[in-house]
Design a protein around this motif. Structure first.
Motif, short mmCIF file in Angstrom:
data_model
loop_
_atom_site.label_atom_id
_atom_site.label_comp_id
_atom_site.label_asym_id
_atom_site.label_seq_id
_atom_site.Cartn_x
_atom_site.Cartn_y
_atom_site.Cartn_z
N VAL A 1 0.84 -1.20 0.00
CA VAL A 1 0.00 0.00 0.00
C VAL A 1 0.87 1.25 0.00
CG1 VAL A 1 -1.74 1.32 1.27
CG2 VAL A 1 -1.91 -1.17 1.14
N LYS A 2 1.94 1.23 0.79
CA LYS A 2 2.85 2.37 0.82
C LYS A 2 3.45 2.61 -0.56
CE LYS A 2 4.18 2.18 5.71
NZ LYS A 2 4.07 3.61 6.04
N LEU A 3 3.78 1.54 -1.27
CA LEU A 3 4.32 1.67 -2.62
C LEU A 3 3.27 2.25 -3.57
CD1 LEU A 3 6.35 1.20 -4.89
CD2 LEU A 3 5.51 -1.18 -5.01
N SER A 4 2.07 1.67 -3.57
CA SER A 4 1.05 2.11 -4.53
C SER A 4 0.65 3.55 -4.29
CB SER A 4 -0.16 1.18 -4.46
OG SER A 4 -0.76 1.20 -3.18
N SER B 1 2.56 5.88 -2.92
CA SER B 1 3.70 6.72 -3.32
C SER B 1 3.74 6.90 -4.83
CB SER B 1 5.01 6.10 -2.83
OG SER B 1 5.03 6.02 -1.41
N LEU B 2 3.49 5.82 -5.57
CA LEU B 2 3.44 5.91 -7.03
C LEU B 2 2.29 6.80 -7.49
CD1 LEU B 2 4.23 2.23 -8.05
CD2 LEU B 2 5.68 4.22 -8.45
N MET B 3 1.15 6.69 -6.81
CA MET B 3 0.00 7.53 -7.15
C MET B 3 0.34 9.00 -6.99
SD MET B 3 -2.47 9.50 -5.42
CE MET B 3 -2.59 8.77 -3.78
N ILE B 4 1.03 9.34 -5.89
CA ILE B 4 1.43 10.73 -5.66
C ILE B 4 2.36 11.20 -6.77
CG2 ILE B 4 2.76 12.24 -4.13
CD1 ILE B 4 1.70 10.50 -1.79
N CYS B 5 3.35 10.40 -7.10
CA CYS B 5 4.30 10.77 -8.16
C CYS B 5 3.57 10.99 -9.49
CB CYS B 5 5.36 9.69 -8.33
SG CYS B 5 6.54 9.57 -6.96
N ILE C 1 8.45 7.52 -18.64
CA ILE C 1 8.72 6.11 -18.39
C ILE C 1 10.13 6.02 -17.83
CG2 ILE C 1 8.90 3.80 -19.37
CD1 ILE C 1 7.02 4.73 -21.61
N VAL C 2 10.27 5.49 -16.64
CA VAL C 2 11.56 5.52 -15.95
C VAL C 2 11.74 4.25 -15.13
CG1 VAL C 2 10.60 6.72 -13.95
CG2 VAL C 2 13.02 7.00 -14.48
N PRO C 3 12.96 3.74 -15.00
CA PRO C 3 13.19 2.57 -14.13
C PRO C 3 13.05 2.95 -12.66
CG PRO C 3 15.28 3.37 -15.02
CD PRO C 3 14.19 4.14 -15.71
N ILE C 4 12.31 2.14 -11.92
CA ILE C 4 12.05 2.41 -10.51
C ILE C 4 12.28 1.14 -9.70
CG2 ILE C 4 10.35 3.15 -8.78
CD1 ILE C 4 8.91 4.70 -10.93
N VAL C 5 12.85 1.31 -8.51
CA VAL C 5 13.05 0.20 -7.57
C VAL C 5 12.44 0.59 -6.23
CG1 VAL C 5 14.76 -1.18 -6.31
CG2 VAL C 5 15.19 -0.53 -8.70
N TYR C 6 11.77 -0.37 -5.62
CA TYR C 6 11.21 -0.19 -4.27
C TYR C 6 12.13 -0.90 -3.30
CZ TYR C 6 7.62 -0.34 -0.53
OH TYR C 6 6.90 -0.20 0.65
N SER D 1 7.79 -10.20 -1.68
CA SER D 1 7.67 -11.22 -2.73
C SER D 1 6.31 -11.19 -3.40
CB SER D 1 7.93 -12.61 -2.13
OG SER D 1 6.87 -13.00 -1.27
N SER D 2 5.34 -10.56 -2.76
CA SER D 2 4.00 -10.48 -3.36
C SER D 2 3.88 -9.30 -4.33
CB SER D 2 2.94 -10.34 -2.25
OG SER D 2 3.03 -9.08 -1.60
N ILE D 3 4.90 -8.47 -4.40
CA ILE D 3 4.89 -7.32 -5.31
C ILE D 3 5.56 -7.75 -6.61
CG2 ILE D 3 5.72 -4.96 -5.68
CD1 ILE D 3 5.68 -4.61 -2.61
N SER D 4 4.81 -7.79 -7.68
CA SER D 4 5.33 -8.36 -8.92
C SER D 4 5.47 -7.36 -10.06
CB SER D 4 4.40 -9.50 -9.38
OG SER D 4 3.08 -9.02 -9.60
N ASP D 5 4.97 -6.13 -9.89
CA ASP D 5 4.94 -5.21 -11.02
C ASP D 5 6.07 -4.17 -10.98
OD1 ASP D 5 3.88 -4.11 -8.76
OD2 ASP D 5 2.20 -3.11 -9.74
N ILE D 6 6.98 -4.32 -10.04
CA ILE D 6 8.11 -3.39 -9.92
C ILE D 6 9.26 -4.13 -9.25
CG2 ILE D 6 7.42 -2.51 -7.65
CD1 ILE D 6 8.28 0.28 -8.57
#
Length: 207
Positions: free
Chosen positions: A109-112, A114-118, A129-134, A175-180
């Protein structure tokens, strides 16, 4: 199309922030004893979130703790989950207590959010389009080394022995985060090297 550094600077300007470093954001249990201060620049993303929610006049959402980039053009969303302070003040008695605590973190949730804000802040900048790592960063290795040195014979009988459970549960959530692309840094003293070591990551469309 703007790059990682330009995105960083744009968001910094949006929230009227100054550069921080990791040690400004990490609530360390023993800051005076740390001999490995981390100086890679980053933003306090909680302050970005606060500025965003004020501007939108919405209830505060979740967010990660830090936002950074490296010279390879990669953006980093950084969440800090220190073991030392949790262990010091909560003194977990069972593994299940540790599991339940990590379960409250809501890392995805913190990731999603944060991405929404960006995405919303950058929406007028054209296609991005940019490479991103969490990255999730802890201080498990620090705590373990000190505990072993000071009380090796009692380590298995104290809550310090639950540090591996803490780390494993964080890894399980990641491990449950698969899209980044994601990473877990057990020893916060290695965060600067970790940020510099990434040479490529999956491209994420922000706008």
């Amino acid at each position: 199309m703007i790059d990682a550094h330009e995105i960083y600077e744009y968001i910094k300007k949006y929230a009227s922030l100054e550069d921080n470093v990791f040690c400004d954001l990490h609530k360390c249990a023993s800051p005076d004893k740390c001999e490995h201060k981390q100086n890679h620049c980053m933003l306090n993303f909680d302050e970005v979130k606060d500025a965003y929610c004020r501007n939108k006049r919405i209830t505060p959402c979740k967010s990660a703790d830090g936002f950074s980039y490296n010279n390879n053009g990669i953006l980093f969303i950084i969440e800090i989950k220190g073991w030392e302070l949790y262990n010091k003040y909560s003194k977990p008695k069972t593994e299940q207590e540790v599991v339940d605590k990590v379960g409250e973190y809501g890392l995805s949730v913190k990731l999603s959010d944060s991405l929404m804000i960006c995405k919303d802040v950058l929406r007028k900048q054209g296609e991005i389009i940019v490479p991103i790592v969490y990255l999730v960063v802890s201080d498990i290795k620090n705590e373990g080394i000190e505990s072993i040195a000071s009380n090796l014979s009692l380590l298995a009988e104290t809550s310090s022995s639950f540090s591996h459970v803490y780390g494993d549960e964080i890894k399980s959530q990641l491990s449950s985060i698969s899209d980044i692309d994601v990473g877990f840094v057990e020893n916060c003293q290695g965060i600067a090297n970790e940020l510099c070591s990434w040479t490529k990551a999956r491209q994420i469309q922000l706008v």
